[in-house]
Design a protein around this motif. Structure first.
Motif, PDB file in Angstrom:
ATOM      1  N   GLN A 155      82.843  -4.269  34.676  1.00 55.45           N
ATOM      2  CA  GLN A 155      83.338  -3.703  33.436  1.00 55.45           C
ATOM      3  C   GLN A 155      84.361  -2.615  33.760  1.00 55.45           C
ATOM      4  OE1 GLN A 155      79.347  -2.568  32.130  1.00 55.45           O
ATOM      5  NE2 GLN A 155      79.538  -3.927  30.376  1.00 55.45           N
ATOM      6  N   ASP A 156      85.062  -2.159  32.736  1.00 54.78           N
ATOM      7  CA  ASP A 156      86.016  -1.055  32.887  1.00 54.78           C
ATOM      8  C   ASP A 156      85.651  -0.011  31.836  1.00 54.78           C
ATOM      9  OD1 ASP A 156      88.110   0.591  33.453  1.00 54.78           O
ATOM     10  OD2 ASP A 156      89.681  -0.746  32.700  1.00 54.78           O
ATOM     11  N   PRO A 157      84.586   0.761  32.078  1.00 53.59           N
ATOM     12  CA  PRO A 157      84.078   1.676  31.049  1.00 53.59           C
ATOM     13  C   PRO A 157      85.084   2.762  30.678  1.00 53.59           C
ATOM     14  CG  PRO A 157      82.492   1.390  32.846  1.00 53.59           C
ATOM     15  CD  PRO A 157      83.788   0.824  33.316  1.00 53.59           C
ATOM     16  N   VAL A 158      85.047   3.152  29.412  1.00 52.59           N
ATOM     17  CA  VAL A 158      85.859   4.271  28.937  1.00 52.59           C
ATOM     18  C   VAL A 158      84.920   5.332  28.361  1.00 52.59           C
ATOM     19  CG1 VAL A 158      87.820   2.775  28.407  1.00 52.59           C
ATOM     20  CG2 VAL A 158      86.188   3.331  26.605  1.00 52.59           C
ATOM     21  N   LEU A 159      85.348   6.574  28.433  1.00 55.06           N
ATOM     22  CA  LEU A 159      84.595   7.665  27.826  1.00 55.06           C
ATOM     23  C   LEU A 159      85.163   7.904  26.435  1.00 55.06           C
ATOM     24  CD1 LEU A 159      82.548  10.009  27.975  1.00 55.06           C
ATOM     25  CD2 LEU A 159      84.370  11.398  29.001  1.00 55.06           C
ATOM     26  N   VAL A 160      84.323   7.782  25.420  1.00 53.92           N
ATOM     27  CA  VAL A 160      84.764   7.943  24.036  1.00 53.92           C
ATOM     28  C   VAL A 160      84.225   9.268  23.501  1.00 53.92           C
ATOM     29  CG1 VAL A 160      84.709   6.972  21.705  1.00 53.92           C
ATOM     30  CG2 VAL A 160      84.818   5.452  23.693  1.00 53.92           C
ATOM     31  N   VAL A 161      85.131  10.107  23.009  1.00 53.59           N
ATOM     32  CA  VAL A 161      84.757  11.460  22.583  1.00 53.59           C
ATOM     33  C   VAL A 161      85.421  11.796  21.252  1.00 53.59           C
ATOM     34  CG1 VAL A 161      84.473  12.222  24.964  1.00 53.59           C
ATOM     35  CG2 VAL A 161      86.677  12.539  23.833  1.00 53.59           C
ATOM     36  N   ALA A 162      85.025  12.924  20.688  1.00 54.10           N
ATOM     37  CA  ALA A 162      85.658  13.422  19.467  1.00 54.10           C
ATOM     38  C   ALA A 162      87.148  13.653  19.709  1.00 54.10           C
ATOM     39  CB  ALA A 162      84.987  14.724  19.023  1.00 54.10           C
ATOM     40  N   THR A 163      87.931  13.450  18.672  1.00 51.36           N
ATOM     41  CA  THR A 163      89.385  13.575  18.790  1.00 51.36           C
ATOM     42  C   THR A 163      89.809  14.924  19.360  1.00 51.36           C
ATOM     43  OG1 THR A 163      89.682  12.050  16.937  1.00 51.36           O
ATOM     44  CG2 THR A 163      91.549  13.463  17.492  1.00 51.36           C
ATOM     45  N   ALA A 164      89.179  15.991  18.909  1.00 49.16           N
ATOM     46  CA  ALA A 164      89.562  17.334  19.358  1.00 49.16           C
ATOM     47  C   ALA A 164      89.257  17.575  20.832  1.00 49.16           C
ATOM     48  CB  ALA A 164      88.853  18.389  18.508  1.00 49.16           C
ATOM     49  N   LEU A 165      88.309  16.814  21.384  1.00 45.59           N
ATOM     50  CA  LEU A 165      87.923  16.985  22.788  1.00 45.59           C
ATOM     51  C   LEU A 165      88.758  16.156  23.753  1.00 45.59           C
ATOM     52  CD1 LEU A 165      83.999  16.994  22.910  1.00 45.59           C
ATOM     53  CD2 LEU A 165      85.536  18.830  23.634  1.00 45.59           C
ATOM     54  N   ARG A 166      89.394  15.109  23.273  1.00 41.99           N
ATOM     55  CA  ARG A 166      90.040  14.155  24.180  1.00 41.99           C
ATOM     56  C   ARG A 166      91.029  14.793  25.157  1.00 41.99           C
ATOM     57  NH1 ARG A 166      93.284  10.878  26.458  1.00 41.99           N
ATOM     58  NH2 ARG A 166      94.971  12.268  25.892  1.00 41.99           N
ATOM     59  N   PRO A 167      91.963  15.623  24.700  1.00 41.89           N
ATOM     60  CA  PRO A 167      92.925  16.175  25.670  1.00 41.89           C
ATOM     61  C   PRO A 167      92.272  16.973  26.787  1.00 41.89           C
ATOM     62  CG  PRO A 167      93.679  16.533  23.416  1.00 41.89           C
ATOM     63  CD  PRO A 167      92.263  16.073  23.329  1.00 41.89           C
ATOM     64  N   ALA A 168      91.317  17.825  26.430  1.00 42.71           N
ATOM     65  CA  ALA A 168      90.669  18.664  27.442  1.00 42.71           C
ATOM     66  C   ALA A 168      89.863  17.833  28.427  1.00 42.71           C
ATOM     67  CB  ALA A 168      89.769  19.705  26.766  1.00 42.71           C
ATOM     68  N   LEU A 169      89.124  16.841  27.924  1.00 45.31           N
ATOM     69  CA  LEU A 169      88.316  16.023  28.830  1.00 45.31           C
ATOM     70  C   LEU A 169      89.181  15.059  29.640  1.00 45.31           C
ATOM     71  CD1 LEU A 169      85.045  15.290  26.815  1.00 45.31           C
ATOM     72  CD2 LEU A 169      85.549  17.074  28.491  1.00 45.31           C
TER      73      LEU A 169
END
Length: 211
Positions: A155-169
């Protein structure tokens, strides 16, 4: 001009060539860009940032539309322009990582996500997470373990997060786990079925569960 140019090789001259080609087919869009006072340097920075995260710039017109719309709004930053460019590319980014119509996702539980949101700080390079000591290491280790497990299953897992967190993570994992794609929940394309392979909990929750 190839629109899959490596980010370090993309020059402002090449971006100008893309703009000139767009002007020939959609002059109104290029004029809107000028009215929004979006500079060539800013656009180049956005495209380079997309490339650094492995996002193709083949849909250049859609990228330009998204960035131009955001540039008209107040409080624009380099980071906000990148996020605006990514927004219409969600289905494309999803397709890059999906396998047989399924997207393997890693998520954060609500408590951890809120803790990270509360720790968001702004710096000269954009937003950063600054949680309590040990939590960042815990987050990276847990996500890495889930990513590696998913990769072993092809698989090619992705980390899915809240929109506001995406840039920092995205910044955090670019250094800690460069192969990982960090997506906001709003970027997930509707063309796939989500397959959750793991949820990362707050370190205090994990510690308590082990007692």
């Amino acid at each position: 001009l190839a629109t899959r140019t490596a980010p370090g090789l993309l020059s402002t001259r090449q971006v100008q060539i893309l703009l000139d080609a767009t002007k020939a087919t959609d002059p109104a869009l290029v004029e809107e860009m000028k009215l929004a006072q979006l500079s060539l340097v800013e656009l180049h920075r956005v495209l380079a940032s997309l490339g650094e995260e492995g996002v193709p710039i083949t849909a250049f017109v859609r990228i330009l539309e998204g960035v131009t719309n955001r540039a008209r709004q107040p409080n624009r930053t380099a980071e906000s322009l990148v996020e605006a460019a990514r927004a219409p590319l969600g289905p494309m980014i999803t397709a890059q990582h999906a396998r047989d119509g399924k997207l393997a996702v890693i998520t954060l539980d609500a408590g951890l996500e809120q803790t990270l949101l509360d720790s968001l700080r702004q710096s000269d390079t954009g937003s950063l997470v600054a949680p309590e000591p040990g939590l960042t290491e815990h987050l990276v280790n847990e996500v890495r373990a889930l990513y590696d497990a998913g990769s072993r299953s092809l698989q090619d897992p992705v980390l899915v997060v809240a929109t506001a967190l995406r840039p920092a993570l995205a910044k955090l994992f670019a250094a800690a786990l460069g192969r990982l794609c960090v997506m906001s929940i709003n970027e997930i394309g509707k063309q796939v079925q989500l397959e959750r392979i793991g949820v990362v909990s707050n370190v205090s929750t994990v510690a308590a569960a082990g007692l």
